[in-house]
Design an enzyme around this catalytic site. Structure first.
Site, PDB file in Angstrom:
ATOM      1  N   THR A   1      -7.927  -0.848   0.048  1.00 54.32           N
ATOM      2  CA  THR A   1      -7.362  -0.110   1.470  1.00 54.32           C
ATOM      3  C   THR A   1      -7.084  -1.373   2.115  1.00 54.32           C
ATOM      4  O   THR A   1      -7.971  -2.192   2.683  1.00 54.32           O
ATOM      5  CB  THR A   1      -8.421   0.563   2.072  1.00 54.32           C
ATOM      6  OG1 THR A   1      -8.801   1.817   1.327  1.00 54.32           O
ATOM      7  CG2 THR A   1      -8.069   1.208   3.421  1.00 54.32           C
TER       8      THR A   1
ATOM      9  N   LYS B   1      -3.639   6.876   3.492  1.00 57.16           N
ATOM     10  CA  LYS B   1      -5.010   6.384   3.871  1.00 57.16           C
ATOM     11  C   LYS B   1      -5.575   6.078   4.879  1.00 57.16           C
ATOM     12  O   LYS B   1      -6.388   6.702   5.517  1.00 57.16           O
ATOM     13  CB  LYS B   1      -5.290   5.325   2.710  1.00 57.16           C
ATOM     14  CG  LYS B   1      -6.891   4.895   2.775  1.00 57.16           C
ATOM     15  CD  LYS B   1      -7.905   5.866   2.215  1.00 57.16           C
ATOM     16  CE  LYS B   1      -9.291   5.157   2.245  1.00 57.16           C
ATOM     17  NZ  LYS B   1      -9.733   4.179   1.445  1.00 57.16           N
TER      18      LYS B   1
ATOM     19  N   LYS C   1     -13.658  -0.642   9.537  1.00 58.12           N
ATOM     20  CA  LYS C   1     -12.180  -1.598   8.923  1.00 58.12           C
ATOM     21  C   LYS C   1     -11.139  -0.509   8.965  1.00 58.12           C
ATOM     22  O   LYS C   1      -9.819  -1.018   9.381  1.00 58.12           O
ATOM     23  CB  LYS C   1     -12.727  -2.045   7.574  1.00 58.12           C
ATOM     24  CG  LYS C   1     -11.609  -2.207   6.968  1.00 58.12           C
ATOM     25  CD  LYS C   1     -11.653  -2.517   5.267  1.00 58.12           C
ATOM     26  CE  LYS C   1     -10.633  -2.780   4.333  1.00 58.12           C
ATOM     27  NZ  LYS C   1     -10.683  -2.751   3.037  1.00 58.12           N
TER      28      LYS C   1
END
Length: 301
Positions: free
Chosen positions: A93, A168, A243
């Site tokens: 990611t 995502k 994050k």
């Protein structure tokens, strides 16, 4: 069966590679951490001394790394060794810009490429039930799909290069926001004398239902498999949620999108991590809200 190189064998990559082995693929793996590489070897992954060794003669290369800069560094190395038409899949990611740069590097090297970040946490990685959000050409997706199906339950082609990362980031911004809302509601219920089970029974079957309640309830009891029943041992660590929320805010700033709730969720998880909770499950943020309420109550008494 395919010959696959897997770079990055940590908490997610290790079980993903193991599932490929279970499906009969030949998997050569590399990780900078010797202990991680040894653990992967125990699951049937053949260890390599360097990423280029794993990639040599591989038909497919998969990377699962922490940040965009790690992916770009690894792909620079990989693409010097990989044969033309090798399919390179990044399951990390990372930011959309880095992902698109990686695609450009692969194209220049004559390789197919796909960004395919995952959702489902370590539990989904072990069980082989991950969701993959893929970005890349139709040709790359068609070649990758049978491989991804060995590691996941749902494989979605979201569009061209970088589209998987975009999906995502948006999905996890929703998750971060919804978990904050669910935690606030349970803390309010506690103050009002409402039991956890009562709120769950209502919210999980009415308009308040969402994954953060129905599958990942942040209090012990209603959902036995949620981390709340195991001391908030992470399925998805708070540091990783932070994050992803930071990535969402970087993308919002770059694109001009307004995401005030995403920004607030990012600030809350940043505070939670600063308090030393980065390694705990992200649903443990409910404890920070309880402490805030307690502090306010004490101050007002």
């Amino acid at each position: 069966m395919a010959r696959i190189a897997f770079i990055g064998l940590g908490n997610m990559g290790g079980p993903m590679a193991a599932n490929l082995v279970k499906r009969g693929h030949e998997v050569l793996g590399f990780d900078l951490a010797a202990s991680v590489l040894k653990a992967a070897e125990a699951s049937g992954v053949k260890p390599a001394s360097h990423a280029s060794q794993a990639v040599k003669d591989a038909e497919i290369v998969i990377t699962m790394l922490p940040q965009g800069r790690h992916v770009l560094t690894a792909w620079t190395d990989i693409l010097q060794t990989a044969a033309q038409d090798t399919l390179v899949i990044d399951c990390s990611t990372i930011d959309v810009d880095s992902s698109r740069k990686a695609h450009e590097m692969a194209k220049a090297a004559g390789c197919l490429s796909l960004d395919a970040p995952v959702s489902g946490g370590t539990g989904g990685a072990s069980a082989g039930t991950l969701t993959f959000m893929a970005g890349g050409s139709d040709k790359a997706f068609a070649k990758a799909k049978p491989i991804l199906e060995a590691m996941g339950k749902r494989i979605v082609h979201c569009g061209e290069a970088g589209a998987g990362q975009a999906a995502k980031i948006c999905n996890n911004m929703i998750l971060g926001i919804s978990m904050v809302g669910v935690c606030e509601a349970f803390v309010l219920a506690e103050k009002l004398g409402l039991s956890h089970q009562a709120l769950f029974d209502v919210a999980s079957t009415s308009s308040g239902q969402c994954w953060s309640i129905n599958t990942y309830c942040p209090v012990p009891g209603p959902v036995p498999t949620s981390p709340a029943n195991n001391g908030y041992k992470p399925g998805f660590a708070a540091a990783l949620m932070l994050k992803d929320l930071k990535l969402s805010q970087e993308a919002a700033l770059a694109s001009g999108a307004s995401t005030p709730l995403g920004a607030e969720a990012a600030q809350l998880f940043a505070l939670f991590e600063k308090q030393g909770n980065g390694g705990r499950d992200f649903s443990a943020i409910i404890e920070m809200f309880r402490e805030t309420v307690q502090a306010a109550t004490t101050k007002g008494s």
